[in-house]
Design an enzyme around this catalytic site. Structure first.
Site, PDB file in Angstrom:
ATOM      1  N   ASN A  56     -56.418 -23.076  -3.033  1.00 10.11           N
ATOM      2  CA  ASN A  56     -56.802 -21.763  -2.513  1.00 10.11           C
ATOM      3  C   ASN A  56     -58.221 -21.802  -1.952  1.00 10.11           C
ATOM      4  OD1 ASN A  56     -54.361 -20.434  -3.374  1.00 10.11           O
ATOM      5  ND2 ASN A  56     -55.161 -20.572  -5.464  1.00 10.11           N
ATOM      6  N   SER A 188     -49.942 -12.979  -3.201  1.00  8.84           N
ATOM      7  CA  SER A 188     -50.303 -14.366  -3.485  1.00  8.84           C
ATOM      8  C   SER A 188     -49.175 -15.358  -3.257  1.00  8.84           C
ATOM      9  CB  SER A 188     -50.810 -14.485  -4.920  1.00  8.84           C
ATOM     10  OG  SER A 188     -49.807 -14.086  -5.825  1.00  8.84           O
ATOM     11  N   ASP A 213     -56.232  -5.549  -5.264  1.00  6.51           N
ATOM     12  CA  ASP A 213     -56.590  -6.911  -5.650  1.00  6.51           C
ATOM     13  C   ASP A 213     -56.659  -7.755  -4.377  1.00  6.51           C
ATOM     14  OD1 ASP A 213     -56.643  -9.562  -6.428  1.00  6.51           O
ATOM     15  OD2 ASP A 213     -55.252  -9.300  -8.102  1.00  6.51           O
ATOM     16  N   HIS A 216     -56.580 -13.023  -2.347  1.00  7.22           N
ATOM     17  CA  HIS A 216     -56.267 -13.929  -1.236  1.00  7.22           C
ATOM     18  C   HIS A 216     -56.708 -13.386   0.114  1.00  7.22           C
ATOM     19  CE1 HIS A 216     -54.057 -16.656  -3.826  1.00  7.22           C
ATOM     20  NE2 HIS A 216     -53.700 -15.562  -4.475  1.00  7.22           N
ATOM     21  N   LYS A 250     -61.298 -18.498  -5.196  1.00  7.87           N
ATOM     22  CA  LYS A 250     -60.412 -18.974  -4.132  1.00  7.87           C
ATOM     23  C   LYS A 250     -61.236 -19.270  -2.878  1.00  7.87           C
ATOM     24  CE  LYS A 250     -56.550 -17.357  -6.644  1.00  7.87           C
ATOM     25  NZ  LYS A 250     -55.897 -16.193  -7.212  1.00  7.87           N
TER      26      LYS A 250
END
Ligand SMILES: *Cc1c(COP(=O)(O)O)cnc(C)c1O
Length: 398
Positions: A56, A188, A213, A216, A250
């Site tokens: 990631n 994700s 959230d 990513h 990430k």
């Protein structure tokens, strides 16, 4: 006292039975051990090299000289640990400075640093949401969000993935005084983006909190500072009902997480969020690397641009439409997925197979991730594998 054990302890045997059941269901997981990781090159201890398409580290920041230098210099100066929770003696100027930088990065009124995204999600949701509140959660939300809701004691209603109509019907029907909407912005395991405009409008219309959230999305989206998908709404002021959570682990190439929202949110978390209160603060090296990552991202768009060039290149090579750096290749069965992951391994690519309960039953998949560090030729080589492997050909063209 006799040292004789009259009844045999059967605990381990029971654990082994459970592992066997997982094995039979094709769900047994094993840790893979790598010797080194250098950018997108993984080395095994037998010397074999694999091209990493599973990390990631979307921008390659984990090896960036600015982060390396900040982490090492700060370690020399402040040591390897803060050795105490933030509330006791673990809050140093570096921490406060990082939170101020986060406010600039996100254009947020206040921010609080957590040790990991997992701890942030569990600690934020369980502290803020109360037992009698109504929670509406996307069906594909990350385990840490699900665990946080569960710890709050509130009843969560899951809506079909990204189904804004279903969500609106639920909000309309709810009689709860306090409502929460919880969603990832870039999912994700699927790589798709939430319908953020509608989601935000619904939260306002129905007077609900909105928790996003951005694990990513940070580093990948946003024109101003590349702080995530929330930034794409380009609102002048931070709405009172919005809380954004992101991880440093990430695209930001380091370790830790943050929560952004209004001051009362931050204060409540400092007072009542158990994963914040009862855990030692981040080590100085991480705090410094986080600071360096934010400054780098805010001042230099080139890493994100390179990532998007790679995403577009992968789109044309693989013949797929992509909306983020995550490329899901849904296979279905567990064993077939792992066999394909193994075939990729033998061909020199590391692409992890993802199985339930991380993804819904019957939707096991290869999860390919792209990085700014990939070369065009490396993406082409991966696409070549998919084109010339019959099993893969049938699944990507379906
Ligand atoms: C990875 C991830 C987390 C956890 O973040 P960590 O910092 O790795 O603990 C939380 N939410 C989502 C959506 C994630 O993908």
């Amino acid at each position: 006292m006799s040292s004789k054990v009259s009844v045999r302890f059967s605990g381990l045997k029971k654990l082994e039975e459970r592992l066997n059941q997982a094995e039979l269901a094709g769900k047994r997981r094993h840790l893979k051990v790598f010797e080194t990781l250098d950018g997108v090159n993984l080395r095994l201890n037998n010397g074999k090299m694999l091209l990493d398409f599973s990390g990631n580290d979307y921008l390659g920041f984990s090896r960036h000289s600015a982060l390396l230098q900040a982490a090492t210099e700060t370690t020399q100066k402040f040591g390897t640990s803060t050795t105490s929770s933030r509330l006791i003696r673990g809050t140093f100027e570096l921490q406060e400075q990082l939170e101020q930088t986060l406010c600039r990065f996100l254009n947020a009124p206040s921010a609080l640093v957590y040790n990991t995204g997992y701890q942030a999600n569990v600690g934020v949701l369980s502290a803020l949401i109360q037992r009698h509140d109504a929670v509406f959660s996307d069906r594909l939300n990350h385990a840490s969000l699900i665990d946080g809701i569960q710890l709050s004691g509130a009843k969560a209603t899951r809506y079909a993935h990204n189904d804004m109509l279903a969500l609106e019907n639920m909000l309309k029907a709810s009689t709860a005084e306090t409502k929460w909407i919880v969603s990832e912005t870039v999912f994700s395991m699927d790589g798709d983006c939430v319908d953020l405009k509608t989601l935000f409008a619904l939260s306002q219309k129905y007077n609900a909190w909105l928790i996003l959230d951005e694990a990513h999305a940070v580093g990948v989206f946003g024109q101003r500072s590349r702080s995530g998908f929330w930034e794409t709404l380009e609102l002048p002021d931070w709405p009172e009902n919005v809380i954004v959570i992101g991880t440093f682990s990430k695209a930001l190439g380091s370790y830790g997480a943050y929560v952004a929202g209004h001051q009362a949110v931050r204060e409540l978390l400092i007072n009542q969020s158990r994963s914040f209160i009862y855990s030692t603060g981040l080590p100085p090296a991480c705090i410094a690397a986080n600071q360096a990552a934010l400054e780098l991202l805010m001042s230099d768009a080139s890493h994100t641009q390179k990532l998007w060039e790679n995403i577009h290149h992968a789109e044309s090579c693989l013949g797929l439409a992509l909306t983020s750096a995550i490329v899901p290749v849904v296979v279905g069965g567990n064993d077939k997925t792992m066999a394909l992951s193994q075939a990729l391994w033998h061909a020199g690519f590391f692409v992890q197979g993802i199985r339930p309960p991380t993804v819904p039953e019957g939707s096991s998949r290869l999860r390919i991730t792209l990085s700014a560090l990939h070369e065009r030729s490396q993406i082409e080589a991966l696409a070549h594998f998919f084109k010339h492997t019959r099993a893969c050909h049938s699944l990507t063209s379906s």
